[in-house]
Design a protein around this motif. Structure first.
Motif, PDB file in Angstrom:
ATOM      1  N   ARG A  83      25.870  -4.816 -38.193  1.00  0.00           N
ATOM      2  CA  ARG A  83      26.275  -5.887 -37.265  1.00  0.00           C
ATOM      3  C   ARG A  83      26.686  -5.348 -35.904  1.00  0.00           C
ATOM      4  N   ALA A  84      26.875  -4.031 -35.849  1.00  0.00           N
ATOM      5  CA  ALA A  84      27.161  -3.424 -34.544  1.00  0.00           C
ATOM      6  C   ALA A  84      26.579  -2.017 -34.552  1.00  0.00           C
ATOM      7  N   ILE A  85      26.155  -1.569 -33.393  1.00  0.00           N
ATOM      8  CA  ILE A  85      25.499  -0.261 -33.342  1.00  0.00           C
ATOM      9  C   ILE A  85      25.704   0.345 -31.951  1.00  0.00           C
ATOM     10  N   LYS A  86      25.861   1.651 -31.914  1.00  0.00           N
ATOM     11  CA  LYS A  86      26.064   2.302 -30.609  1.00  0.00           C
ATOM     12  C   LYS A  86      25.348   3.648 -30.579  1.00  0.00           C
ATOM     13  N   VAL A  87      24.740   3.986 -29.467  1.00  0.00           N
ATOM     14  CA  VAL A  87      24.108   5.294 -29.318  1.00  0.00           C
ATOM     15  C   VAL A  87      24.367   5.851 -27.921  1.00  0.00           C
ATOM     16  N   ARG A  88      24.263   7.153 -27.803  1.00  0.00           N
ATOM     17  CA  ARG A  88      24.160   7.806 -26.489  1.00  0.00           C
ATOM     18  C   ARG A  88      22.767   8.409 -26.401  1.00  0.00           C
ATOM     19  N   PHE A  89      22.120   8.213 -25.263  1.00  0.00           N
ATOM     20  CA  PHE A  89      20.799   8.820 -25.060  1.00  0.00           C
ATOM     21  C   PHE A  89      21.019  10.249 -24.569  1.00  0.00           C
ATOM     22  N   ALA A  90      20.843  11.182 -25.477  1.00  0.00           N
ATOM     23  CA  ALA A  90      21.206  12.573 -25.166  1.00  0.00           C
ATOM     24  C   ALA A  90      20.024  13.389 -24.670  1.00  0.00           C
ATOM     25  N   GLY A  91      18.827  12.923 -24.932  1.00  0.00           N
ATOM     26  CA  GLY A  91      17.653  13.673 -24.485  1.00  0.00           C
ATOM     27  C   GLY A  91      16.452  12.749 -24.467  1.00  0.00           C
ATOM     28  N   THR A  92      15.482  13.108 -23.677  1.00  0.00           N
ATOM     29  CA  THR A  92      14.345  12.205 -23.518  1.00  0.00           C
ATOM     30  C   THR A  92      13.364  12.348 -24.685  1.00  0.00           C
ATOM     31  N   VAL A  93      12.615  11.277 -24.894  1.00  0.00           N
ATOM     32  CA  VAL A  93      11.569  11.257 -25.911  1.00  0.00           C
ATOM     33  C   VAL A  93      10.267  10.905 -25.199  1.00  0.00           C
ATOM     34  N   LEU A  94       9.206  11.598 -25.542  1.00  0.00           N
ATOM     35  CA  LEU A  94       7.910  11.275 -24.944  1.00  0.00           C
ATOM     36  C   LEU A  94       7.093  10.467 -25.937  1.00  0.00           C
ATOM     37  N   PRO A  95       6.341   9.503 -25.448  1.00  0.00           N
ATOM     38  CA  PRO A  95       5.486   8.752 -26.357  1.00  0.00           C
ATOM     39  C   PRO A  95       4.602   9.726 -27.128  1.00  0.00           C
ATOM     40  N   GLY A  96       4.475   9.497 -28.428  1.00  0.00           N
ATOM     41  CA  GLY A  96       3.676  10.404 -29.260  1.00  0.00           C
ATOM     42  C   GLY A  96       4.546  11.368 -30.052  1.00  0.00           C
ATOM     43  N   GLU A  97       5.802  11.542 -29.621  1.00  0.00           N
ATOM     44  CA  GLU A  97       6.681  12.464 -30.355  1.00  0.00           C
ATOM     45  C   GLU A  97       7.251  11.775 -31.599  1.00  0.00           C
ATOM     46  N   THR A  98       7.764  12.612 -32.494  1.00  0.00           N
ATOM     47  CA  THR A  98       8.291  12.090 -33.760  1.00  0.00           C
ATOM     48  C   THR A  98       9.816  12.011 -33.693  1.00  0.00           C
ATOM     49  N   ILE A  99      10.335  10.828 -33.999  1.00  0.00           N
ATOM     50  CA  ILE A  99      11.788  10.636 -33.978  1.00  0.00           C
ATOM     51  C   ILE A  99      12.312  10.817 -35.403  1.00  0.00           C
ATOM     52  N   VAL A 100      13.260  11.726 -35.546  1.00  0.00           N
ATOM     53  CA  VAL A 100      13.824  11.993 -36.873  1.00  0.00           C
ATOM     54  C   VAL A 100      15.273  11.511 -36.866  1.00  0.00           C
ATOM     55  N   THR A 101      15.565  10.484 -37.664  1.00  0.00           N
ATOM     56  CA  THR A 101      16.929   9.947 -37.692  1.00  0.00           C
ATOM     57  C   THR A 101      17.664  10.528 -38.900  1.00  0.00           C
ATOM     58  N   GLU A 102      18.780  11.192 -38.614  1.00  0.00           N
ATOM     59  CA  GLU A 102      19.594  11.772 -39.688  1.00  0.00           C
ATOM     60  C   GLU A 102      20.832  10.914 -39.858  1.00  0.00           C
ATOM     61  N   MET A 103      21.138  10.511 -41.105  1.00  0.00           N
ATOM     62  CA  MET A 103      22.204   9.527 -41.333  1.00  0.00           C
ATOM     63  C   MET A 103      23.229  10.023 -42.334  1.00  0.00           C
ATOM     64  N   TRP A 104      24.469   9.661 -42.068  1.00  0.00           N
ATOM     65  CA  TRP A 104      25.586   9.996 -42.956  1.00  0.00           C
ATOM     66  C   TRP A 104      26.347   8.693 -43.264  1.00  0.00           C
ATOM     67  N   ARG A 105      26.432   8.346 -44.500  1.00  0.00           N
ATOM     68  CA  ARG A 105      27.162   7.133 -44.887  1.00  0.00           C
ATOM     69  C   ARG A 105      28.656   7.460 -44.938  1.00  0.00           C
ATOM     70  N   GLU A 106      29.462   6.698 -44.227  1.00  0.00           N
ATOM     71  CA  GLU A 106      30.911   6.909 -44.212  1.00  0.00           C
ATOM     72  C   GLU A 106      31.569   5.545 -44.343  1.00  0.00           C
ATOM     73  N   ASP A 107      32.155   5.217 -45.454  1.00  0.00           N
ATOM     74  CA  ASP A 107      32.743   3.899 -45.705  1.00  0.00           C
ATOM     75  C   ASP A 107      31.751   2.806 -45.319  1.00  0.00           C
ATOM     76  N   GLY A 108      32.206   1.902 -44.441  1.00  0.00           N
ATOM     77  CA  GLY A 108      31.332   0.785 -44.074  1.00  0.00           C
ATOM     78  C   GLY A 108      30.401   1.106 -42.910  1.00  0.00           C
ATOM     79  N   ARG A 109      30.327   2.397 -42.568  1.00  0.00           N
ATOM     80  CA  ARG A 109      29.513   2.731 -41.391  1.00  0.00           C
ATOM     81  C   ARG A 109      28.469   3.768 -41.754  1.00  0.00           C
ATOM     82  N   VAL A 110      27.509   3.863 -40.866  1.00  0.00           N
ATOM     83  CA  VAL A 110      26.566   4.975 -40.945  1.00  0.00           C
ATOM     84  C   VAL A 110      26.673   5.730 -39.621  1.00  0.00           C
TER      85      VAL A 110
END
Ligand SMILES: CCCCCCC[C@@H](O)CC(=O)SCCNC(=O)CCNC(=O)[C@H](O)C(C)(C)COP(=O)(O)OP(=O)(O)OC[C@H]1O[C@@H](n2cnc3c(N)ncnc32)[C@H](O)[C@@H]1OP(=O)(O)O
Length: 910
Positions: free
Chosen positions: A851-878
């Motif tokens: 229901r809520a989400i926040k990110v910082r854009f820390a580096g650029t992504v070029l079209p065609g590149e692969t985005i790898v999302t790493e997740m850690w479950r912590e209580d009611g958040r990821v």
């Protein structure tokens, strides 16, 4: 009518490179108007070095001819400088004046610099000047007449953030010029270096319009007219000048008297530290145009009483790379570091293993790497592979190919530039990411007095060695906040290299060990002036070197561009260092200081920025804009917009709930909530509230999104209201945070978001340096130490940005490479919100709705590149982060999502 006193260039043949626009064009028109025959050279390329268009030079030639002047066009790249000179000699039978003005920009920090950015800038600015000058030189000698102006830059003289390549090339031209002046003296060939500031297509992206007008190239022309005139006094050959907006001045080197210490085995870094205040004390400073007398200093030093030791300086646990460490100075540095506890990597093509063994035999730790510094990445890889880190780099490797300029070959030029300058870049570039990550680094780049002051027969070496200083000064700025210190040292000692120029007895006495303590002290954590310095050392003598600048002359801006005659008459004042008004500029803004002051004194200055006036102006505007709501903006959409958005986040034709409106579960991906904000009207204009606003330098910095109700309608009309939340002054950038509230047409709350734009080049307006704590919108979530609980990767299609932009963000940064290249990106980059949407998709795929989400854009992504999302479950958040698989770099950081569906009204906690 020609007045008797008028300065003229009748029958002189003048070659101006890069004469299609800006300064070059202004020079060409001026010289033609004053009687010269002009070669208008311009490749007609883009300002970042691409493309070619002969019409650019033709247009200037036509303008000269229409005014009754004589000119021919040349379309060659300066990299083929001999053809440009041939154009002159074939058309006019001689060449008298060469103005090396052509230039391009590839501004990018060392962290992001590609070899191509380095090579292209060096090729155009430095190789280009070498090629044209070398081709003109035999003509000059034969005629016993020649004038050369090499275009340097305040970025080169002082080093400028984001311009390591350019600063290297531009300061290299100073050493080059000084050598030309020395070699040309007896043939009446005079060479000068000029750092002009003027409005051009290069500055159009960064200066406000008022500054552009006040800095017209015409203001630079009269000084150039004087520098290439036959009347230029011989003692000014080799001089370095600044010109802008009616202000003209001259620079020279200033050297402290320095500290002289007894040169024996007790001359250690701690001994030098005790005398450091003498090293950097410029009282009674000298203004040399050559090397200090090494033997005289040695004799005096030998008479001194024994050295008094201080607290020992140690390097235990530190990993040091010394290039060219197999012999001479490099060997002395390597051995000293070994003795002081460091793990030493001795790099040299020959004898490296011998030195490493010497260190090991003495109880130290060392390995050898026998590779050329031109393969700097492999050298550094070996260091890191062996010792796991790299703390200190001493870029010392070098070769000599001395030759009188008239006989110097391309091979001799290129070999020296490549080993010294490119080698220093390559090794530093490879070590840099490790140092950034460690937030620790010490670099000493070895220059030379031949570089600083120029030396007969060493045009190649002098250029490379001053280039190293320009590079060092720049990366000292870039590394400062990462605790990376960069200094430059011009040593003098008896080595295999100096054996060719010094008698053997002197070589024996001038021991490299008398220089080494300075290198170690600069690489320690206790040097009182930690970074950005330039030092000379040898014979137990240690001194600091900096610029001194004559106050020069200001011609009132209101009276218009001064005549070349007026500037010539003022020459003795322009070059007067002894009127008690000289200063010691250190930064590019110091460089422009007097010119800006001159503009501010004029009656037209009301709109021109003066620090305090401007700051107040922007702060007031920001204060007025904060809190005010923009007009509610209506956004009507259909299932087609929903599908297009989903496709823009990589949905495939088989994801029917995302791409088929008749599917029972058809829905927009929840980050669709950002789409209505694209067209919403803000109650402020960025160009109004920020200094130097340039849309090309804007990047999306952070994004927060809160869903207020669920599900998101698949079509309808929504209302979005935005307001300015805050503007943070990050010195090199401004961070503008905007909030947007979206409701249905009937006023039912749907979404709340906060977006931060990171706008490079728009800081330093006196605003607050820190963002306010806005709870979940600014939460700095850090991934836990354990391995991620879930990882999802997704390769983005190469046309993703082209699709995503159709959802409303038509910023050319994502489609037009001419636009993105100004921001430092060769190819258009992916929208931040596309990366955001994809990572958010990964979170809900693994953990269900958020229901809520926040990110910082820390580096650029070029079209065609692969985005790898790493997740850690912590209580009611990821807590999550995303990386670009191809580069391993983090693109989303400080990111988290609060799980669950909207409702309940409580505040999100991330
Ligand atoms: C109004 C909203 C509208 C938004 C419109 C968006 C329009 C879109 O079309 C544009 C886009 O989509 S651009 C694409 C997405 N964004 C990106 O790719 C940016 C990637 N990030 C970077 O390159 C660097 O992190 C970079 C360049 C951002 C920062 O790197 P550095 O210059 O190296 O900065 P660094 O030294 O790490 O930090 C300097 C200070 O700034 C703070 N900071 C860093 N990254 C930030 C970021 N992403 N957002 C906000 N603040 C940020 C740091 O905390 C640091 O502050 P301090 O000095 O106080 O520690």
């Amino acid at each position: 009518m020609t007045s008797p006193q008028q300065i003229r260039y009748d029958n002189r043949v003048v070659v101006v490179t890069g004469a299609g626009s800006g300064l070059g064009k202004a020079y060409a028109l001026f010289f033609a108007e004053r009687g010269a025959k002009v070669v208008v050279n311009d490749l007609g390329g883009a300002f970042n070095g691409g493309g070619q268009d002969g019409r650019v030079a033709d247009a200037v030639v036509s303008e000269i001819q229409r005014a009754g002047g004589t000119a021919v066009a040349s379309y060659d790249s300066v990299e083929n400088g001999e053809r440009i000179i041939a154009t002159a000699t074939q058309a006019f039978g001689r060449i008298d004046v060469l103005i090396n003005n052509a230039g391009i920009l590839r501004d990018v920090t060392l962290r992001n610099m590609k070899d191509e950015d380095w090579d292209k800038i060096i090729a155009v600015h430095l190789t280009g000047a070498w090629k044209t000058t070398r081709a003109a030189w035999p003509w000059f000698r034969k005629q016993r007449y020649g004038r050369v102006v090499n275009t340097s830059s305040t970025s080169g003289l002082y080093g400028n953030f984001g311009q390591g390549n350019y600063a290297a090339a531009k300061l290299a031209l100073v050493g080059f010029t000084e050598t030309l002046a020395k070699e040309g003296a007896k043939y009446n060939i005079r060479a000068t270096a000029l750092a002009p500031s003027s409005a051009s297509r290069l500055t159009a992206t960064v200066w406000p319009p008022e500054m552009m007008a006040a800095m017209d190239p015409a203001w630079v022309v009269p000084l150039v007219g004087v520098l290439v005139h036959e009347s230029l006094p011989a003692h000014l050959s080799g001089g370095i000048f600044e010109a802008a907006a009616g202000h003209y001045d001259m620079l020279r080197w200033e050297r402290s008297r320095g500290a002289l210490l007894r040169p024996d085995e007790n001359l250690t870094p701690d001994v030098l530290l005790r005398s450091w205040d003498k090293v950097v004390d410029f009282t009674d400073a000298e203004h040399p145009r050559g090397v200090a007398g090494a033997m005289g200093l040695l004799q005096r030093a030998n008479q001194l009483p024994p050295n008094v030791p201080g607290t020992p300086i140690r390097f235990d646990g530190k990993v040091v790379l010394v290039t060219g460490g197999g012999d001479g100075l490099g060997r002395a540095y390597a051995r000293l570091f070994g003795r002081l506890g460091a793990k030493v990597v001795v790099n040299d093509l020959a004898r490296a293993e011998g030195v490493a063994k010497e260190i090991r035999d003495a109880g130290g730790e060392a390995i050898a790497v026998a590779l050329s510094v031109e393969r700097g990445d492999e050298v550094v890889a070996k260091v890191v592979e062996t010792y796991g880190r790299i703390d200190i780099v001493v870029n010392n490797a070098g070769i000599l190919r001395d030759k009188a300029f008239a006989n110097m070959s391309d091979e001799q030029w290129t070999a020296v530039i490549n080993v010294h300058l490119r080698g220093t870049y390559k090794v530093t570039k490879a070590a840099w990411p490790h140092m950034l990550r460690q937030k620790y680094g010490r670099i000493v780049n070895i220059s030379s007095t031949s570089g600083i002051y120029g030396n007969f027969g060493q045009a190649n070496y002098a250029a490379a060695k001053t280039g190293i200083l320009g590079f060092s000064r720049t990366i000292a700025r870039e590394g400062a906040k990462y605790n990376i210190h960069v200094n430059t040292v011009a040593p003098s000692a008896g080595t295999a290299m100096t054996r060719t120029v010094r008698p053997e007895a002197e070589v024996q006495q001038l021991k490299p060990e008398f220089v080494a303590p300075l290198i170690a002290l600069l690489c320690s954590d206790v040097c009182p002036t930690p970074t950005g310095g330039m030092y000379e050392a040898g014979s137990g003598w240690f001194a600091a070197t900096r610029w001194q600048r004559a106050r020069g002359v200001d011609f009132p801006h209101d009276e218009g561009v001064p005549s070349v005659e007026a500037v010539k008459d003022a020459l003795s004042h322009i070059t007067d260092f002894d009127d008690g008004r000289a200063d010691n500029p250190e930064s590019p803004s110091d460089g422009g200081k007097w010119a800006v002051e001159n503009i501010l004194r004029s009656s037209k200055s009301v709109n021109i920025r003066r620090e305090d006036r401007t700051n107040r102006k922007y702060l007031n505007k920001i204060a007025a804009a904060i809190g005010a709501n923009g007009p509610p903006t209506r956004f009507t959409y259909t299932d087609k917009d929903v599908i297009l958005y989903n496709l823009g986040l990589g949905a495939s034709h088989t994801d029917l709930p995302l791409v088929y409106e008749k599917h029972p579960d058809f829905h927009p991906l929840p980050t669709f909530a950002v789409v209505p904000t694209y067209t919403s009207k803000a109650p402020y204009i960025l160009a109004d509230i920020l200094p130097n606003f340039n849309p090309r330098l804007l990047l999306h910095g952070e994004q927060y999104l809160e869903l207020k109700s669920w599900p998101i309608p698949t079509s309808g009309t929504l209302l979005t209201t935005t307001k300015l939340v805050e503007v943070v002054d990050k010195a090199n950038a401004a961070v503008v945070r905007r909030a947007a509230t979206t409701t249905t047409d009937e006023g039912k709350p749907l979404f709340y978001s906060e977006s931060a734009a990171f706008i490079r080049g728009s800081g330093n307006f006196g605003g607050s340096r820190n963002a306010s704590d806005r709870g979940p919108a600014t939460a700095a979530n850090k991934p836990p130490a354990r391995a991620p609980d879930a990882v999802v990767s997704e390769t983005t299609p190469t046309n993703l940005a082209a699709i995503y932009r159709l959802s409303g963000d038509r910023n050319p940064l994502h489609i037009d490479s001419a636009f993105s290249s100004v921001g430092g990106f060769k190819v258009p980059i992916l929208h931040g919100l596309a990366t955001f949407g994809i990572a958010a998709k990964h979170v809900s795929a693994r953990y269900g709705p958020w229901r809520a989400i926040k990110v910082r854009f820390a580096g650029t992504v070029l079209p065609g590149e692969t985005i790898v999302t790493e997740m850690w479950r912590e209580d009611g958040r990821v807590i999550f982060q995303a990386k670009v698989q191809e580069t391993g770099k983090v693109c989303l950081s400080a990111a988290a999502a609060e799980l669950g569906l909207p409702g309940g009204g409580e505040k999100a906690s991330l």
